[in-house]
Design a protein around this motif. Sequence first.
Motif, PDB file in Angstrom:
ATOM      1  N   CYS A  78      -4.591  -6.443   9.605  1.00 35.58           N
ATOM      2  CA  CYS A  78      -5.510  -6.890   8.556  1.00 35.58           C
ATOM      3  C   CYS A  78      -5.196  -8.321   8.132  1.00 35.58           C
ATOM      4  O   CYS A  78      -6.106  -9.141   7.949  1.00 35.58           O
ATOM      5  CB  CYS A  78      -5.414  -5.949   7.365  1.00 35.58           C
ATOM      6  SG  CYS A  78      -6.531  -6.358   6.006  1.00 35.58           S
ATOM      7  N   MET A  79      -3.913  -8.659   8.001  1.00 33.85           N
ATOM      8  CA  MET A  79      -3.530 -10.013   7.589  1.00 33.85           C
ATOM      9  C   MET A  79      -3.999 -11.043   8.610  1.00 33.85           C
ATOM     10  O   MET A  79      -4.564 -12.076   8.252  1.00 33.85           O
ATOM     11  CB  MET A  79      -2.019 -10.114   7.408  1.00 33.85           C
ATOM     12  CG  MET A  79      -1.569 -11.468   6.864  1.00 33.85           C
ATOM     13  SD  MET A  79       0.184 -11.824   7.156  1.00 33.85           S
ATOM     14  CE  MET A  79       0.149 -12.250   8.909  1.00 33.85           C
ATOM     15  N   PHE A  80      -3.772 -10.779   9.896  1.00 30.98           N
ATOM     16  CA  PHE A  80      -4.168 -11.743  10.912  1.00 30.98           C
ATOM     17  C   PHE A  80      -5.689 -11.903  10.961  1.00 30.98           C
ATOM     18  O   PHE A  80      -6.190 -13.015  11.185  1.00 30.98           O
ATOM     19  CB  PHE A  80      -3.613 -11.347  12.282  1.00 30.98           C
ATOM     20  CG  PHE A  80      -2.210 -11.838  12.514  1.00 30.98           C
ATOM     21  CD1 PHE A  80      -1.974 -13.146  12.902  1.00 30.98           C
ATOM     22  CD2 PHE A  80      -1.122 -10.996  12.329  1.00 30.98           C
ATOM     23  CE1 PHE A  80      -0.688 -13.625  13.108  1.00 30.98           C
ATOM     24  CE2 PHE A  80       0.173 -11.449  12.533  1.00 30.98           C
ATOM     25  CZ  PHE A  80       0.389 -12.760  12.918  1.00 30.98           C
ATOM     26  N   LYS A  81      -6.417 -10.835  10.741  1.00 25.39           N
ATOM     27  CA  LYS A  81      -7.877 -10.949  10.715  1.00 25.39           C
ATOM     28  C   LYS A  81      -8.328 -11.817   9.539  1.00 25.39           C
ATOM     29  O   LYS A  81      -9.305 -12.573   9.654  1.00 25.39           O
ATOM     30  CB  LYS A  81      -8.522  -9.565  10.659  1.00 25.39           C
ATOM     31  CG  LYS A  81      -8.416  -8.811  11.980  1.00 25.39           C
ATOM     32  CD  LYS A  81      -9.133  -7.465  11.931  1.00 25.39           C
ATOM     33  CE  LYS A  81      -9.118  -6.782  13.300  1.00 25.39           C
ATOM     34  NZ  LYS A  81      -9.794  -5.469  13.264  1.00 25.39           N
ATOM     35  N   LEU A 101      -4.793  -9.974  19.130  1.00 30.22           N
ATOM     36  CA  LEU A 101      -5.728 -10.781  18.353  1.00 30.22           C
ATOM     37  C   LEU A 101      -5.549 -12.234  18.762  1.00 30.22           C
ATOM     38  O   LEU A 101      -4.471 -12.644  19.178  1.00 30.22           O
ATOM     39  CB  LEU A 101      -5.484 -10.609  16.857  1.00 30.22           C
ATOM     40  CG  LEU A 101      -5.637  -9.179  16.330  1.00 30.22           C
ATOM     41  CD1 LEU A 101      -4.271  -8.566  16.101  1.00 30.22           C
ATOM     42  CD2 LEU A 101      -6.457  -9.133  15.055  1.00 30.22           C
ATOM     43  N   ARG A 102      -6.609 -13.020  18.616  1.00 25.25           N
ATOM     44  CA  ARG A 102      -6.574 -14.394  19.114  1.00 25.25           C
ATOM     45  C   ARG A 102      -7.316 -15.319  18.150  1.00 25.25           C
ATOM     46  O   ARG A 102      -8.293 -14.935  17.507  1.00 25.25           O
ATOM     47  CB  ARG A 102      -7.215 -14.461  20.505  1.00 25.25           C
ATOM     48  CG  ARG A 102      -7.147 -15.843  21.165  1.00 25.25           C
ATOM     49  CD  ARG A 102      -7.765 -15.786  22.553  1.00 25.25           C
ATOM     50  NE  ARG A 102      -7.840 -17.092  23.193  1.00 25.25           N
ATOM     51  CZ  ARG A 102      -7.029 -17.508  24.155  1.00 25.25           C
ATOM     52  NH1 ARG A 102      -6.070 -16.704  24.589  1.00 25.25           N
ATOM     53  NH2 ARG A 102      -7.161 -18.708  24.693  1.00 25.25           N
ATOM     54  N   GLU A 119      -9.940  -9.650  17.190  1.00 22.98           N
ATOM     55  CA  GLU A 119      -9.388  -8.684  18.138  1.00 22.98           C
ATOM     56  C   GLU A 119     -10.024  -8.885  19.504  1.00 22.98           C
ATOM     57  O   GLU A 119     -11.243  -8.901  19.630  1.00 22.98           O
ATOM     58  CB  GLU A 119      -9.638  -7.267  17.631  1.00 22.98           C
ATOM     59  CG  GLU A 119      -8.990  -6.187  18.470  1.00 22.98           C
ATOM     60  CD  GLU A 119      -9.180  -4.800  17.884  1.00 22.98           C
ATOM     61  OE1 GLU A 119      -9.547  -3.880  18.638  1.00 22.98           O
ATOM     62  OE2 GLU A 119      -8.981  -4.643  16.651  1.00 22.98           O
ATOM     63  N   VAL A 120      -9.187  -9.042  20.541  1.00 23.92           N
ATOM     64  CA  VAL A 120      -9.711  -9.317  21.878  1.00 23.92           C
ATOM     65  C   VAL A 120      -9.317  -8.255  22.890  1.00 23.92           C
ATOM     66  O   VAL A 120      -9.918  -8.177  23.973  1.00 23.92           O
ATOM     67  CB  VAL A 120      -9.260 -10.701  22.400  1.00 23.92           C
ATOM     68  CG1 VAL A 120      -9.869 -11.811  21.553  1.00 23.92           C
ATOM     69  CG2 VAL A 120      -7.740 -10.818  22.435  1.00 23.92           C
ATOM     70  N   ALA A 121      -8.320  -7.423  22.580  1.00 30.51           N
ATOM     71  CA  ALA A 121      -7.895  -6.409  23.549  1.00 30.51           C
ATOM     72  C   ALA A 121      -7.100  -5.315  22.845  1.00 30.51           C
ATOM     73  O   ALA A 121      -6.474  -5.551  21.812  1.00 30.51           O
ATOM     74  CB  ALA A 121      -7.050  -7.039  24.656  1.00 30.51           C
TER      75      ALA A 121
END
Length: 209
Positions: free
Chosen positions: A152-155, A173-174, A161-163
Amino acid sequence: MRINQDTVLQGSRATLVPYTPAHVPRYHAWMQSEELQRLTASEPLSLEQEYEMQRSWREDADKCTFIVLDTERWSGQARGEEDCMVGDVNLFLTDTEDPTLGEIEIMIAEPSYRGRGFGKEATLMMMSYGVTDLGITKFEAKIGQENEASICMFKKLHFKEVAVNSVFREVTLRLDVSDEEKRWLLDQTSHVKKKTYSEVKLPAGELET
């Protein structure tokens, strides 16, 4: 990575300092936790192995790490750094075909510091450092599916999310750092003070190389 061995990044909550031998005992104690081993996909090491790992983080050109300190506790220098440690943040530059890609990791090891913004600020500071000092233009984060708070923090930091790896139960995530994202990132970290580690007043015996 030697490039950051004399760098301190001081934020409002978190301060990032190079990982030195003085930090190893506290770090080693953290990594005896089964929870942290699970969340970081790590195996427990002996104290001697932990010192070897610290030396590799310092020497290897494809790894960059900072120890995360509590700025308020640390800034007065009334306490040694080991007493102010809350976690670490890392960048792996392991794609030999693309040196502008960095895999980022954040660990807030002290439970009382989770959910208080330390991880977010430390991650932003490391990302800004990666962009301005290491030439990073793309970030990836690989996180266990159970670690919903970190995902959640990275979003919230604009990662997508990529994979999903169902075997390792891991989400990738990227973030591609466009000009717009770079301006946003630098704005988010405009309050950060960059200092040299050697000029920061430390308690006797605290600075080790």
